[in-house]
Design an enzyme around this catalytic site. Structure first.
Site, mmCIF file in Angstrom:
data_model
loop_
_atom_site.group_PDB
_atom_site.id
_atom_site.type_symbol
_atom_site.label_atom_id
_atom_site.label_comp_id
_atom_site.label_asym_id
_atom_site.label_seq_id
_atom_site.Cartn_x
_atom_site.Cartn_y
_atom_site.Cartn_z
ATOM 1 N N THR A 136 7.424 -0.494 4.656
ATOM 2 C CA THR A 136 7.443 -1.711 5.462
ATOM 3 C C THR A 136 8.529 -1.658 6.533
ATOM 4 O O THR A 136 9.544 -0.969 6.363
ATOM 5 C CB THR A 136 7.711 -2.918 4.527
ATOM 6 O OG1 THR A 136 8.058 -4.047 5.307
ATOM 7 C CG2 THR A 136 8.871 -2.651 3.571
ATOM 8 N N ASP A 137 8.329 -2.437 7.593
ATOM 9 C CA ASP A 137 9.376 -2.548 8.620
ATOM 10 C C ASP A 137 10.571 -3.383 8.130
ATOM 11 O O ASP A 137 11.627 -3.383 8.767
ATOM 12 C CB ASP A 137 8.811 -3.164 9.910
ATOM 13 C CG ASP A 137 8.243 -4.568 9.731
ATOM 14 O OD1 ASP A 137 8.168 -5.066 8.584
ATOM 15 O OD2 ASP A 137 7.871 -5.185 10.757
ATOM 16 N N GLU A 138 10.396 -4.068 6.981
ATOM 17 C CA GLU A 138 11.470 -4.957 6.521
ATOM 18 C C GLU A 138 12.722 -4.181 6.106
ATOM 19 O O GLU A 138 13.804 -4.762 5.987
ATOM 20 C CB GLU A 138 10.966 -5.844 5.383
ATOM 21 C CG GLU A 138 9.755 -6.646 5.826
ATOM 22 C CD GLU A 138 9.351 -7.781 4.889
ATOM 23 O OE1 GLU A 138 10.201 -8.262 4.134
ATOM 24 O OE2 GLU A 138 8.177 -8.179 4.935
ATOM 25 N N TYR A 162 13.196 -7.359 -2.206
ATOM 26 C CA TYR A 162 11.985 -6.577 -1.885
ATOM 27 C C TYR A 162 12.319 -5.462 -0.904
ATOM 28 O O TYR A 162 12.050 -4.283 -1.166
ATOM 29 C CB TYR A 162 10.897 -7.496 -1.291
ATOM 30 C CG TYR A 162 9.793 -6.734 -0.586
ATOM 31 C CD1 TYR A 162 8.952 -5.870 -1.283
ATOM 32 C CD2 TYR A 162 9.593 -6.862 0.792
ATOM 33 C CE1 TYR A 162 7.942 -5.159 -0.632
ATOM 34 C CE2 TYR A 162 8.587 -6.163 1.449
ATOM 35 C CZ TYR A 162 7.762 -5.302 0.730
ATOM 36 O OH TYR A 162 6.774 -4.600 1.387
ATOM 37 N N LYS A 166 12.269 -1.332 -1.365
ATOM 38 C CA LYS A 166 11.423 -0.439 -0.557
ATOM 39 C C LYS A 166 12.300 0.575 0.191
ATOM 40 O O LYS A 166 11.931 1.740 0.325
ATOM 41 C CB LYS A 166 10.571 -1.244 0.429
ATOM 42 C CG LYS A 166 9.451 -2.052 -0.198
ATOM 43 C CD LYS A 166 8.377 -1.223 -0.898
ATOM 44 C CE LYS A 166 7.552 -0.390 0.041
ATOM 45 N NZ LYS A 166 6.397 0.242 -0.676
HETATM 46 P P1 NAD Z 1 -0.225 -6.086 -2.992
HETATM 47 O O1 NAD Z 1 0.845 -6.823 -3.731
HETATM 48 O O2 NAD Z 1 -1.413 -6.828 -2.490
HETATM 49 O O3 NAD Z 1 -0.791 -4.908 -3.911
HETATM 50 C C1 NAD Z 1 0.040 -4.113 -4.720
HETATM 51 C C2 NAD Z 1 -0.844 -3.375 -5.712
HETATM 52 O O4 NAD Z 1 -0.001 -2.540 -6.519
HETATM 53 C C3 NAD Z 1 -1.583 -4.305 -6.672
HETATM 54 O O5 NAD Z 1 -2.921 -3.891 -6.803
HETATM 55 C C4 NAD Z 1 -0.837 -4.138 -7.994
HETATM 56 O O6 NAD Z 1 -1.656 -4.341 -9.134
HETATM 57 C C5 NAD Z 1 -0.354 -2.700 -7.883
HETATM 58 N N1 NAD Z 1 0.856 -2.460 -8.711
HETATM 59 C C6 NAD Z 1 1.988 -3.212 -8.739
HETATM 60 N N2 NAD Z 1 2.848 -2.681 -9.638
HETATM 61 C C7 NAD Z 1 2.241 -1.565 -10.144
HETATM 62 C C8 NAD Z 1 2.645 -0.575 -11.079
HETATM 63 N N3 NAD Z 1 3.839 -0.620 -11.699
HETATM 64 N N4 NAD Z 1 1.786 0.434 -11.350
HETATM 65 C C9 NAD Z 1 0.575 0.496 -10.745
HETATM 66 N N5 NAD Z 1 0.139 -0.421 -9.856
HETATM 67 C C10 NAD Z 1 0.973 -1.429 -9.555
HETATM 68 O O7 NAD Z 1 0.533 -5.324 -1.820
HETATM 69 P P2 NAD Z 1 0.021 -4.946 -0.355
HETATM 70 O O8 NAD Z 1 0.310 -6.075 0.560
HETATM 71 O O9 NAD Z 1 -1.334 -4.388 -0.446
HETATM 72 O O10 NAD Z 1 1.067 -3.789 -0.001
HETATM 73 C C11 NAD Z 1 0.787 -2.440 -0.369
HETATM 74 C C12 NAD Z 1 1.930 -1.554 0.077
HETATM 75 O O11 NAD Z 1 2.096 -1.665 1.499
HETATM 76 C C13 NAD Z 1 3.281 -1.924 -0.541
HETATM 77 O O12 NAD Z 1 3.962 -0.737 -0.843
HETATM 78 C C14 NAD Z 1 3.992 -2.692 0.563
HETATM 79 O O13 NAD Z 1 5.392 -2.521 0.477
HETATM 80 C C15 NAD Z 1 3.438 -2.017 1.804
HETATM 81 N N6 NAD Z 1 3.381 -2.875 3.017
HETATM 82 C C16 NAD Z 1 2.782 -4.097 2.974
HETATM 83 C C17 NAD Z 1 2.716 -4.870 4.136
HETATM 84 C C18 NAD Z 1 2.031 -6.220 4.161
HETATM 85 O O14 NAD Z 1 2.081 -6.914 5.180
HETATM 86 N N7 NAD Z 1 1.344 -6.630 3.109
HETATM 87 C C19 NAD Z 1 3.268 -4.389 5.332
HETATM 88 C C20 NAD Z 1 3.879 -3.122 5.331
HETATM 89 C C21 NAD Z 1 3.907 -2.373 4.159
HETATM 90 P P1 TYD Z 2 5.004 -13.546 4.171
HETATM 91 O O1 TYD Z 2 3.533 -13.604 4.378
HETATM 92 O O2 TYD Z 2 5.555 -13.872 2.816
HETATM 93 O O3 TYD Z 2 5.483 -12.106 4.657
HETATM 94 P P2 TYD Z 2 6.989 -11.527 4.887
HETATM 95 O O4 TYD Z 2 7.967 -12.424 4.224
HETATM 96 O O5 TYD Z 2 6.909 -10.198 4.201
HETATM 97 O O6 TYD Z 2 7.159 -11.436 6.370
HETATM 98 O O7 TYD Z 2 5.698 -14.533 5.212
HETATM 99 C C1 TYD Z 2 5.468 -14.405 6.597
HETATM 100 C C2 TYD Z 2 6.359 -15.401 7.290
HETATM 101 O O8 TYD Z 2 5.915 -16.727 6.940
HETATM 102 C C3 TYD Z 2 7.803 -15.324 6.839
HETATM 103 O O9 TYD Z 2 8.649 -15.604 7.958
HETATM 104 C C4 TYD Z 2 7.934 -16.431 5.806
HETATM 105 C C5 TYD Z 2 6.959 -17.469 6.299
HETATM 106 N N1 TYD Z 2 6.321 -18.299 5.249
HETATM 107 C C6 TYD Z 2 6.321 -19.689 5.363
HETATM 108 O O10 TYD Z 2 6.858 -20.267 6.333
HETATM 109 N N2 TYD Z 2 5.716 -20.425 4.386
HETATM 110 C C7 TYD Z 2 5.128 -19.839 3.303
HETATM 111 O O11 TYD Z 2 4.607 -20.575 2.407
HETATM 112 C C8 TYD Z 2 5.112 -18.424 3.210
HETATM 113 C C9 TYD Z 2 4.480 -17.729 2.040
HETATM 114 C C10 TYD Z 2 5.720 -17.689 4.212
#
Ligand code: NAD
Ligand code: TYD
Length: 356
Positions: A136-138, A162, A166
């Site tokens: 992630t970019d975070e 988080y 990461k």
């Molecule tokens: P998500 O929470 O929707 O999915 C995570 C998956 O991992 C789930 O299916 C869960 O069951 C599985 N999991 C969790 N713990 C586990 C374990 N111990 N063993 C096996 N499986 C396990 O997450 P996502 O949003 O799909 O993100 C996927 C990846 O991409 C993550 O690594 C996250 O850091 C990265 N990422 C997400 C975003 C975003 O905007 N969602 C952006 C950049 C990077």
């Molecule tokens: P989120 O989807 O949790 O992603 P991230 O924290 O990884 O960026 O949140 C996106 C943005 O929205 C973040 O600035 C937090 C804000 N947010 C709210 O304002 N209300 C909410 O209920 C949630 C879940 C997020």
């Protein structure tokens, strides 16, 4: 003698039943010739329904299990002939990491370590294998309004449990390349949105709450900025990095689409009202500015020019272009959303929003 199709090996997708992982598996089924094995523990965020059709049709081999389980992971590498890994499995929600960080350290750090060791042990000195660590970019922390977007050389400055977990996993992945020569690649992506996203994240939460005329919680002033990318564009970037990225390199992935949270929430409100034939302004009346997230990062933004220049990738749509179809998807998948918002989700919702 009949021509024998060469054994392409197997692609292991960890977390393939989650949001991005399931979208990736769907894309990969059409575009890779590897066998696809999904390893997922099916935590609250994982849902077999996201990929059930692909499993039932035999496109994907699903294994329910924990990436921290050394014996299981080692056996998978040996028995399934794993030659490529795309590692998504993680605890992924910032708010949950604030409520309970331990699971984040366990899965994101220790789980990544277990996978890296298993790959190292199975692959030895081999050079054609690939381990793509999805991040992630975070990890770079927050930008001020005037800062330039993150690049691959931005310093790490994670600020939530988080993002720091990461960040630790990114360092492990890179050091397994540097020290042991494991063929690792790393991607750091901005905020994704699209189908199958668990409704604890901003966009699906606001869509579903607006439909059900529940309050729409906006943290603080709502002026925080994220760089939004449609999940299918992310999956396309990941396939390019997996196929053609240089081992040992990091690639940033972003939407070039910075938006303020409050603007997105208002846009969703209007789209939902229109689709449900409600009076204009109905959903906007549900917006509540609630107590801000502790340590809330103000702004993220990505400069994805390395990925564009080296691998020809660019996002194909803006948030405004893509959101109508995303709102429609959640309206058409109300049963899916109802099923996953079970008792455990309601407990989390009360803890997270009850006292704000
Ligand atoms: P998500 O929470 O929707 O999915 C995570 C998956 O991992 C789930 O299916 C869960 O069951 C599985 N999991 C969790 N713990 C586990 C374990 N111990 N063993 C096996 N499986 C396990 O997450 P996502 O949003 O799909 O993100 C996927 C990846 O991409 C993550 O690594 C996250 O850091 C990265 N990422 C997400 C975003 C975003 O905007 N969602 C952006 C950049 C990077
Ligand atoms: P989120 O989807 O949790 O992603 P991230 O924290 O990884 O960026 O949140 C996106 C943005 O929205 C973040 O600035 C937090 C804000 N947010 C709210 O304002 N209300 C909410 O209920 C949630 C879940 C997020």
């Amino acid at each position: 003698m009949a021509y024998r199709v060469p054994d392409m090996g197997s692609l292991l997708v960890t977390g393939g039943a989650g949001f991005i992982g399931s979208n990736f598996v769907r894309t990969a089924c059409d575009r890779v010739s590897d066998r696809i094995v999904v390893l997922d523990a099916l935590t609250y965020a994982g849902n077999l329904a996201n990929i059930r059709d692909l499993v039932d049709q035999g496109h994907v081999d699903f294994v329910k299990g924990d990436i921290c389980d050394e014996a299981l992971v080692g056996q998978l590498f040996r028995d399934r002939g794993i030659t490529r890994v795309v590692h998504f499995a993680a605890e992924s929600h910032v708010d949950r990491s604030i409520l309970g960080p331990e699971a984040f350290l366990r899965t994101n750090i220790h789980g990544t370590y277990v996978l890296l060791q298993a790959a190292r042990s199975a692959w030895g000195e081999a050079t054609t294998e690939r381990f793509l660590h999805v991040s992630t970019d975070e990890v770079y922390g927050a930008l001020t309004p005037d800062d330039p977007p993150f690049t691959e050389s931005s310093p790490y400055l994670p600020s939530s449990p988080y993002s720091s977990s990461k960040a630790a996993s990114d360092h492990l992945a890179r050091s397994w390349n540097h020290t042991y020569g494991l063929p690792v690649l790393v991607t750091n992506c901005s905020n994704n949105y699209g189908p199958w996203q668990f409704p604890e994240k901003l966009i699906p939460l606001v869509i579903l709450n607006a439909v059900e005329e529940r309050e729409l919680p906006v943290y603080g002033d709502g002026l925080q900025v994220r760089d939004w990318l449609h999940v299918e564009d992310h999956c396309d970037a990941l396939l390019r990095v997996l196929d053609r990225g240089a081992v040992g390199e990091t690639y940033l992935v972003g939407g070039n689409c910075e938006r303020k949270n409050i603007d997105i929430v208002k846009w969703i409100c209007d789209a939902v009202d229109e689709r449900l034939g409600r009076a204009a302004g109905t959903a906007r009346g549900l917006i509540r500015h609630v107590t801000d997230r502790p340590g809330h990062d103000r702004r993220y933004a990505i400069d994805a020019s390395k990925l564009r220049d080296e691998l020809g990738w660019a996002p194909t749509r803006t948030l405004e272009e893509a959101l109508p179809s995303v709102v429609d998807w959640y309206l058409e998948h109300r049963d899916w959303a109802t099923d996953i918002r079970s008792g455990a989700y309601l407990d989390y919702y009360d803890t997270q929003y009850g006292a704000r």
